[in-house]
Design a protein around this motif. Structure first.
Motif, PDB file in Angstrom:
ATOM      1  N   VAL A  16      15.945   8.323  -0.975  1.00 29.40           N
ATOM      2  CA  VAL A  16      15.146   8.053  -2.166  1.00 29.40           C
ATOM      3  C   VAL A  16      14.555   6.650  -2.047  1.00 29.40           C
ATOM      4  O   VAL A  16      15.294   5.659  -1.987  1.00 29.40           O
ATOM      5  N   PHE A  17      13.231   6.594  -1.988  1.00 27.95           N
ATOM      6  CA  PHE A  17      12.505   5.329  -1.927  1.00 27.95           C
ATOM      7  C   PHE A  17      12.037   4.981  -3.349  1.00 27.95           C
ATOM      8  O   PHE A  17      11.486   5.837  -4.043  1.00 27.95           O
ATOM      9  N   THR A  18      12.226   3.755  -3.766  1.00 27.51           N
ATOM     10  CA  THR A  18      11.692   3.261  -5.029  1.00 27.51           C
ATOM     11  C   THR A  18      10.385   2.548  -4.708  1.00 27.51           C
ATOM     12  O   THR A  18      10.346   1.699  -3.811  1.00 27.51           O
ATOM     13  N   VAL A  19       9.333   2.917  -5.424  1.00 29.20           N
ATOM     14  CA  VAL A  19       8.005   2.351  -5.159  1.00 29.20           C
ATOM     15  C   VAL A  19       7.283   2.062  -6.469  1.00 29.20           C
ATOM     16  O   VAL A  19       7.656   2.577  -7.518  1.00 29.20           O
ATOM     17  N   THR A  20       6.236   1.268  -6.384  1.00 33.53           N
ATOM     18  CA  THR A  20       5.330   1.141  -7.519  1.00 33.53           C
ATOM     19  C   THR A  20       4.403   2.355  -7.470  1.00 33.53           C
ATOM     20  O   THR A  20       4.118   2.876  -6.379  1.00 33.53           O
ATOM     21  N   PRO A  21       3.936   2.836  -8.615  1.00 33.05           N
ATOM     22  CA  PRO A  21       3.098   4.032  -8.625  1.00 33.05           C
ATOM     23  C   PRO A  21       1.863   3.945  -7.721  1.00 33.05           C
ATOM     24  O   PRO A  21       1.449   4.955  -7.153  1.00 33.05           O
TER      25      PRO A  21
END
Length: 107
Positions: A16-21
């Motif tokens: 699971v990568f957390t990113v800005t939209p």
């Protein structure tokens, strides 16, 4: 092709990568390219599926490997690592773990 079965023969990676939209589509494309160009040629690779959350804050790589050892060998492969670094740099964070499939349900 991905086959999901309880207690099947494969090891499942869920990263699971957390990113800005504004980076979600770019990261998904980067992971798709790395999979097509490199990962699918690595011994032990079975399949990969790239998902983007509806709010654009998560990108998930659901991948299957023949074994945990095959996955670990990929991590040590310089060519594979070369493609993982840009994806990690684009994300705010990432959380890879190996899983077993305990149950599958459907209608």
């Amino acid at each position: 092709m991905t086959t999901i079965e309880a207690h099947g023969p494969h090891t499942t990676l869920i990263n699971v990568f957390t990113v800005t939209p504004d980076n979600a589509a770019r990261l998904a494309a980067m992971l798709e390219d790395a999979t097509e160009q490199v990962m699918c040629k690595v011994p032990g690779f079975v399949s990969a599926n790239i998902h983007v959350s509806s709010d654009g804050t998560r990108v998930v790589n659901y991948a299957q490997w023949e074994s945990a050892e095959a996955y670990q060998a990929m991590l040590a492969d310089p060519k594979a690592r070369e493609h993982m670094a840009p994806a990690a740099a684009l994300a705010e964070g990432f959380d890879p773990h190996l899983y077993t499939v305990e149950s599958v349900h459907g209608r």
